[in-house]
Design a protein around this motif. Structure first.
Motif, PDB file in Angstrom:
ATOM      1  N   UNK A  70       0.806  -1.216   0.000  1.00  9.88           N
ATOM      2  CA  UNK A  70       0.000   0.000   0.000  1.00  9.88           C
ATOM      3  C   UNK A  70       0.842   1.272   0.000  1.00  9.88           C
ATOM      4  N   UNK A  71       2.085   1.187   0.425  1.00  7.55           N
ATOM      5  CA  UNK A  71       2.884   2.400   0.599  1.00  7.55           C
ATOM      6  C   UNK A  71       4.221   2.392  -0.145  1.00  7.55           C
ATOM      7  N   UNK A  72       4.786   1.229  -0.408  1.00  5.90           N
ATOM      8  CA  UNK A  72       6.073   1.176  -1.092  1.00  5.90           C
ATOM      9  C   UNK A  72       5.897   1.368  -2.597  1.00  5.90           C
ATOM     10  N   UNK A  73       6.885   1.983  -3.231  1.00  2.00           N
ATOM     11  CA  UNK A  73       6.872   2.210  -4.670  1.00  2.00           C
ATOM     12  C   UNK A  73       7.798   1.200  -5.330  1.00  2.00           C
ATOM     13  N   UNK A  74       7.245   0.410  -6.247  1.00  2.00           N
ATOM     14  CA  UNK A  74       7.995  -0.678  -6.880  1.00  2.00           C
ATOM     15  C   UNK A  74       8.044  -0.462  -8.388  1.00  2.00           C
ATOM     16  N   UNK A  75       9.251  -0.596  -8.951  1.00  2.09           N
ATOM     17  CA  UNK A  75       9.440  -0.525 -10.395  1.00  2.09           C
ATOM     18  C   UNK A  75      10.075  -1.813 -10.892  1.00  2.09           C
ATOM     19  N   UNK A  76       9.645  -2.262 -12.067  1.00  3.44           N
ATOM     20  CA  UNK A  76      10.270  -3.393 -12.745  1.00  3.44           C
ATOM     21  C   UNK A  76      10.688  -2.923 -14.129  1.00  3.44           C
ATOM     22  N   UNK A  77      11.956  -3.028 -14.421  1.00  5.10           N
ATOM     23  CA  UNK A  77      12.494  -2.549 -15.699  1.00  5.10           C
ATOM     24  C   UNK A  77      12.110  -1.095 -15.957  1.00  5.10           C
ATOM     25  N   UNK A 104      -1.449  -4.409 -16.085  1.00  2.00           N
ATOM     26  CA  UNK A 104      -0.292  -3.906 -15.345  1.00  2.00           C
ATOM     27  C   UNK A 104       0.647  -3.118 -16.243  1.00  2.00           C
ATOM     28  N   UNK A 105       0.866  -3.602 -17.467  1.00  3.16           N
ATOM     29  CA  UNK A 105       1.769  -2.911 -18.397  1.00  3.16           C
ATOM     30  C   UNK A 105       1.243  -1.513 -18.718  1.00  3.16           C
ATOM     31  N   UNK A 106      -0.042  -1.404 -18.972  1.00  2.00           N
ATOM     32  CA  UNK A 106      -0.624  -0.109 -19.316  1.00  2.00           C
ATOM     33  C   UNK A 106      -0.538   0.880 -18.152  1.00  2.00           C
ATOM     34  N   UNK A 148       9.478   0.535 -15.033  1.00  2.23           N
ATOM     35  CA  UNK A 148       8.051   0.835 -15.043  1.00  2.23           C
ATOM     36  C   UNK A 148       7.448   0.563 -13.676  1.00  2.23           C
ATOM     37  N   UNK A 149       6.657   1.510 -13.202  1.00  6.00           N
ATOM     38  CA  UNK A 149       6.048   1.345 -11.891  1.00  6.00           C
ATOM     39  C   UNK A 149       5.001   0.243 -11.915  1.00  6.00           C
ATOM     40  N   UNK A 150       4.955  -0.525 -10.856  1.00  6.20           N
ATOM     41  CA  UNK A 150       3.980  -1.597 -10.697  1.00  6.20           C
ATOM     42  C   UNK A 150       2.937  -1.128  -9.698  1.00  6.20           C
TER      43      UNK A 150
END
Length: 243
Positions: free
Chosen positions: A50-57, A231-233, A59-61
């Motif tokens: 709910x609070x952490x910001x996660x990116x993969x390659x 998720x990609x969009x 791009x934000x998830x």
């Protein structure tokens, strides 16, 4: 948050639709996952969805379970509001009003096409703020013949009553007799801007539809149709506005 709190990162990624847990573990091991600005390599890393910001390659998830993201193909004759005090048909006819959603930007009543609906206020603000320059692409039906320099004139800009305006891109999409379908892309969102721009150069719009908003494309979604973003969009939207 101590070690026993939170949810394992690979589980969060898998539930967000990134892939199987095994695939998500591979992404972590390859250093392709970033949590709150720092690369994570440890499979047992725990995060707060709910609070952490996660990116993969890069791009934000989106991991916040309460967030909702949809696109709708608004039909002609429908106002871009969830309700209308004048009793006109509104977006509520197509949307589950139990969800507290709001539309990002507007389309004229006589204009159909792509609208984004969400409850993500920060994303909505950035998508509509002029400083982020998010492009919108429209298909407009006009009557020909079309002069060869029309695109050049539109890209150079014309002066409207509320200041100069111009197209970022312009091309003829289709043509049948005098009926000409043109594709026009611009990044500003002044009221009736596409109609006013084309009318100023002598080609009043007969029909108008928005087919793209930033990275989102309308595709084959039928008028009145609505679907959730994948998720990609969502990640592409975040990237477009620097989130």
């Amino acid at each position: 948050m101590n070690e026993k709190e939170g949810v394992r990162l690979q589980k969060v990624l898998a539930e967000a639709g990134i892939g199987s847990r095994r695939h998500c573990e591979e992404l972590i091991g390859e250093g392709r996952v970033v949590v709150n600005g720092k690369k994570v390599f440890r499979f047992g890393e725990r995060v707060d969805p709910q609070n952490d910001t996660i990116h993969v390659d890069g791009k934000r998830v989106e991991t916040r379970s309460e967030m909702r993201y949809y696109i709708i193909n608004k039909p002609r004759g429908v106002v871009s509001t969830m309700n209308d005090e004048r009793g006109r048909k509104s977006l509520a006819a197509f949307v589950d009003v139990r969800e507290r959603l709001f539309h990002v930007g507007r389309l004229d009543t006589d204009t159909e096409g792509l609208l984004l609906l969400t409850n993500d206020g920060e994303l909505a603000h950035r998508l509509t703020h002029p400083s982020y320059g998010v492009e919108k692409t429209y298909l407009a039906e006009i009557h020909g013949p079309i002069p060869r320099d029309l695109g050049k004139r539109l890209r150079a800009g014309v002066t409207l009553e509320d200041g100069p305006a111009k197209a970022d891109k312009f091309r003829i999409f289709d043509q049948a007799g005098r009926r000409v379908l043109v594709e026009i892309t611009l990044h500003e969102g002044r009221k009736h801007i596409v109609r006013r721009l084309l009318k100023e150069v002598g080609f009043p719009v007969q029909q108008l539809a928005r087919v793209q908003f930033g990275p989102l494309r309308l595709g084959q979604l039928h008028p009145g149709g609505m679907r959730a973003l994948n998720v990609r969009e969502i990640g592409e939207l975040y990237k477009a506005v620097g989130l």
